[in-house]
Write an enzyme that holds these catalytic residues in place. Structure first.
Site, PDB file in Angstrom:
ATOM      1  CB  CYS A 132       6.040   2.317   6.872  1.00 25.26           C
ATOM      2  SG  CYS A 132       4.789   0.391   6.334  1.00 25.26           S
ATOM      3  CG  HIS A 252       1.252   2.212   9.069  1.00 21.75           C
ATOM      4  ND1 HIS A 252       0.201   1.368   8.823  1.00 21.75           N
ATOM      5  CD2 HIS A 252       2.293   1.194   8.690  1.00 21.75           C
ATOM      6  CE1 HIS A 252       1.000   0.939   7.434  1.00 21.75           C
ATOM      7  NE2 HIS A 252       1.989   0.900   8.324  1.00 21.75           N
TER       8      HIS A 252
HETATM    9  P1  NAP Z   1       2.018  -1.564  -4.889  1.00 17.98           P
HETATM   10  O1  NAP Z   1       0.893  -0.837  -4.963  1.00 17.98           O
HETATM   11  O2  NAP Z   1       1.405  -2.773  -5.916  1.00 17.98           O
HETATM   12  O3  NAP Z   1       3.003  -1.200  -6.964  1.00 17.98           O
HETATM   13  C1  NAP Z   1       4.256  -1.846  -6.732  1.00 17.98           C
HETATM   14  C2  NAP Z   1       4.881  -1.163  -8.790  1.00 17.98           C
HETATM   15  O4  NAP Z   1       5.912  -2.425  -8.001  1.00 17.98           O
HETATM   16  C3  NAP Z   1       4.315  -1.274  -9.387  1.00 17.98           C
HETATM   17  O5  NAP Z   1       4.815   0.072 -10.190  1.00 17.98           O
HETATM   18  C4  NAP Z   1       4.875  -2.564  -9.914  1.00 17.98           C
HETATM   19  O6  NAP Z   1       4.869  -2.176 -11.892  1.00 17.98           O
HETATM   20  C5  NAP Z   1       5.932  -2.477  -9.570  1.00 17.98           C
HETATM   21  N1  NAP Z   1       6.218  -3.730  -9.924  1.00 17.98           N
HETATM   22  C6  NAP Z   1       5.859  -4.874  -9.507  1.00 17.98           C
HETATM   23  N2  NAP Z   1       6.621  -6.127 -10.655  1.00 17.98           N
HETATM   24  C7  NAP Z   1       7.843  -5.365 -10.645  1.00 17.98           C
HETATM   25  C8  NAP Z   1       9.032  -6.256 -11.780  1.00 17.98           C
HETATM   26  N3  NAP Z   1       8.775  -7.534 -11.587  1.00 17.98           N
HETATM   27  N4  NAP Z   1       9.510  -4.973 -12.275  1.00 17.98           N
HETATM   28  C9  NAP Z   1       9.330  -3.754 -11.944  1.00 17.98           C
HETATM   29  N5  NAP Z   1       8.839  -3.376 -11.227  1.00 17.98           N
HETATM   30  C10 NAP Z   1       7.684  -3.710 -10.831  1.00 17.98           C
HETATM   31  O7  NAP Z   1       3.142  -2.253  -3.907  1.00 17.98           O
HETATM   32  P2  NAP Z   1       3.735  -0.546  -2.923  1.00 17.98           P
HETATM   33  O8  NAP Z   1       2.391  -0.645  -2.281  1.00 17.98           O
HETATM   34  O9  NAP Z   1       3.721   0.472  -4.061  1.00 17.98           O
HETATM   35  O10 NAP Z   1       4.804  -1.237  -2.682  1.00 17.98           O
HETATM   36  C11 NAP Z   1       5.588  -1.584  -3.711  1.00 17.98           C
HETATM   37  C12 NAP Z   1       7.023  -2.062  -2.528  1.00 17.98           C
HETATM   38  O11 NAP Z   1       8.132  -0.841  -1.587  1.00 17.98           O
HETATM   39  C13 NAP Z   1       6.322  -2.864  -1.172  1.00 17.98           C
HETATM   40  O12 NAP Z   1       7.021  -4.296  -2.364  1.00 17.98           O
HETATM   41  C14 NAP Z   1       7.965  -2.565  -0.695  1.00 17.98           C
HETATM   42  O13 NAP Z   1       8.821  -3.485  -0.868  1.00 17.98           O
HETATM   43  C15 NAP Z   1       7.807  -1.530  -0.843  1.00 17.98           C
HETATM   44  N6  NAP Z   1       7.182  -0.663   0.692  1.00 17.98           N
HETATM   45  C16 NAP Z   1       7.761  -0.209   1.182  1.00 17.98           C
HETATM   46  C17 NAP Z   1       7.280   0.270   2.885  1.00 17.98           C
HETATM   47  C18 NAP Z   1       7.461   1.186   3.822  1.00 17.98           C
HETATM   48  O14 NAP Z   1       7.423   0.685   4.578  1.00 17.98           O
HETATM   49  N7  NAP Z   1       8.806   1.587   3.363  1.00 17.98           N
HETATM   50  C19 NAP Z   1       5.930   0.755   2.723  1.00 17.98           C
HETATM   51  C20 NAP Z   1       5.476   0.004   1.700  1.00 17.98           C
HETATM   52  C21 NAP Z   1       5.760  -0.278   0.722  1.00 17.98           C
HETATM   53  P3  NAP Z   1       2.890  -2.617 -12.953  1.00 17.98           P
HETATM   54  O15 NAP Z   1       2.408  -1.186 -12.659  1.00 17.98           O
HETATM   55  O16 NAP Z   1       3.811  -2.875 -14.066  1.00 17.98           O
HETATM   56  O17 NAP Z   1       2.527  -4.056 -11.545  1.00 17.98           O
HETATM   57  O1  3JN Z   2       2.588  -4.044   5.179  1.00 16.42           O
HETATM   58  C1  3JN Z   2       2.391  -2.715   5.582  1.00 16.42           C
HETATM   59  O2  3JN Z   2       1.918  -1.817   6.345  1.00 16.42           O
HETATM   60  C2  3JN Z   2       4.066  -2.167   4.991  1.00 16.42           C
HETATM   61  C3  3JN Z   2       4.769  -3.377   4.859  1.00 16.42           C
HETATM   62  C4  3JN Z   2       5.756  -3.071   3.315  1.00 16.42           C
HETATM   63  C5  3JN Z   2       6.422  -3.851   2.655  1.00 16.42           C
HETATM   64  C6  3JN Z   2       5.318  -4.496   1.876  1.00 16.42           C
HETATM   65  C7  3JN Z   2       6.184  -5.738   0.574  1.00 16.42           C
HETATM   66  C8  3JN Z   2       7.470  -6.018   0.760  1.00 16.42           C
HETATM   67  C9  3JN Z   2       7.279  -4.240   2.847  1.00 16.42           C
HETATM   68  C10 3JN Z   2       8.639  -3.882   3.690  1.00 16.42           C
HETATM   69  O3  3JN Z   2       8.687  -2.753   3.159  1.00 16.42           O
HETATM   70  O4  3JN Z   2       8.801  -3.539   4.398  1.00 16.42           O
HETATM   71  C11 3JN Z   2       7.988  -5.249   1.259  1.00 16.42           C
HETATM   72  C12 3JN Z   2       9.832  -5.661   1.638  1.00 16.42           C
HETATM   73  O5  3JN Z   2      10.317  -4.659   0.786  1.00 16.42           O
HETATM   74  O6  3JN Z   2      10.150  -6.701   2.677  1.00 16.42           O
END
Ligand code: NAP
Ligand code: 3JN
Length: 348
Positions: A132, A252
């Site tokens: 992000c 952010h």
């Molecule tokens: P979150 O609110 O904690 O949600 C996590 C999601 O993943 C929930 O739907 C959870 O399901 C599911 N999950 C967890 N373990 C799983 C498994 N073993 N199999 C299938 N689904 C599973 O987290 P979030 O903020 O949405 O972020 C999720 C991911 O997106 C992060 O870990 C990161 O890799 C990515 N992300 C990317 C950015 C970016 O910068 N582009 C920003 C934020 C996040 P349950 O409800 O069943 O627990």
């Molecule tokens: O912390 C933030 O503001 C952004 C976090 C992103 C994030 C959180 C957990 C795992 C990532 C990501 O998208 O870089 C990951 C990950 O997939 O490494």
């Protein structure tokens, strides 16, 4: 264009902060969705999530989940993507992955459509959505790179807790209540990625996002550095980053210093270039105290830029303040934009 075609989509991580926003933007019909499959871990399987007013039962994500899926969105963490994204591709789906699992793989395009949409043409089944903090910075830097060239970028971030998931948002709420009631603040979540030590985030600032690497940088900082060079096709660009978590729920902010390759550039030149940039809104007028803030950017798809200043000592140096909603342009909206571009360019 294939606007009449309908697509079967899957959202892995559908119950999470990012997944919920992906569903919301798919409801805006960037392309026609025929069928949607909502996937999570075992924990949320069986719960209902709405899509276009209809209750959809969430299913556990497994390697068998992707039969007949055209586009699979992944936002359930890197290990889930590593395990299931290749399975989705084997089943014939194109994966748009929100995690860092494949971002630096040379066979995987890392895409911000306003910056490098053409890289989508090289995809081999998986497309990565950048971090992000990277997305909003490169979106603002693109018009400056195009017009003046860039030599150096130094960024300090002010990141919202929503970047660390729904649990971190709950932790900030609870710690705020604890602090205001003179109770001890309980810290379990932040800094995200750390399994050793947790600090309270309420009324605090944490100069650590994700874990430390041996060179003293955090993983979040290295993501910003490496992803920026890849997306902008500038392996030799000098980039430095310091990433800080603040007790802000959404959006952010970034203080960014740049040095241009071209000389004799004015603040007006920089402002005009930014105003003409795709997906960018300039909010910058010191006389009326106009600048973007995390609250003013919340829920919006654009990247906002203000506080545009020339450095007082360095001839080609400029300072910018860049703000965007980390769950919107920083994650879900950029992901859906990638899928829309794939559809519009007949790459799916
Ligand atoms: P979150 O609110 O904690 O949600 C996590 C999601 O993943 C929930 O739907 C959870 O399901 C599911 N999950 C967890 N373990 C799983 C498994 N073993 N199999 C299938 N689904 C599973 O987290 P979030 O903020 O949405 O972020 C999720 C991911 O997106 C992060 O870990 C990161 O890799 C990515 N992300 C990317 C950015 C970016 O910068 N582009 C920003 C934020 C996040 P349950 O409800 O069943 O627990
Ligand atoms: O912390 C933030 O503001 C952004 C976090 C992103 C994030 C959180 C957990 C795992 C990532 C990501 O998208 O870089 C990951 C990950 O997939 O490494």
């Amino acid at each position: 264009m294939t606007q009449d075609k309908q697509y079967n989509v899957a959202v892995v991580g559908a119950t999470g902060a990012v997944g919920q926003n992906i569903i919301k933007y798919l409801e805006e019909k960037p392309f026609q969705v025929n069928n949607i499959k909502l996937l999570s871990s075992k924990r949320s399987a069986g719960t209902k999530v709405q899509f276009n007013g209809e209750d959809i039962t969430v299913e556990e994500a497994t390697s068998d989940s992707f039969k007949d899926i055209d586009i699979a969105f992944f936002s359930a963490g890197g290990s889930v993507s590593e395990r299931l994204a290749p399975e989705a591709v084997k089943s014939g789906a194109i994966v748009v992955d929100n995690t860092s699992a494949f971002r630096m793989d040379k066979n995987v395009p890392l895409v911000v459509p306003e910056v490098n949409e053409n890289d989508l043409k090289e995809h081999k089944g998986i497309i990565a959505n950048p971090n992000c903090s990277t997305i909003q910075m490169v979106a603002a830097l693109k018009p400056l790179q195009d017009q003046f060239g860039l030599k150096r970028v130094i960024v300090s971030t002010y990141q919202a807790v929503s970047g660390a998931g729904l649990s971190a948002q709950k932790e900030l709420t609870e710690q705020t209540r604890q602090y205001l009631n003179d109770e001890e603040m309980i810290a379990n979540i932040l800094p995200a990625g750390s399994d050793k030590k947790h600090y309270p985030i309420a009324f605090n600032a944490l100069p650590q996002i994700d874990v430390f690497e041996d060179n003293g940088y955090t993983k979040e900082e290295l993501k910003m550095i490496n992803e920026t060079k890849k997306i902008m096709h500038e392996p030799n660009l000098h980039v430095a980053a310091t990433c800080v978590r603040l007790p802000v729920f959404t959006s952010h902010s970034e203080s960014v210093y740049i040095e241009t390759k071209e000389s004799n550039i004015t603040v007006e030149d920089i402002r005009k270039a930014l105003e003409n940039g795709e997906g960018i809104i300039v909010e910058d007028d010191p006389s009326t105290q106009t600048y973007p803030t995390p609250l003013s950017a919340e829920g919006k798809k654009e990247v906002f830029v203000g506080r545009i200043r020339k450095d007082l000592d360095t001839e080609n140096g400029f300072h910018l303040w860049i703000v965007s909603d980390n769950l919107v342009k920083g994650a879900a909206w950029n992901t859906v934009q990638i899928a829309e571009a794939l559809v519009n360019n007949e790459l799916v």
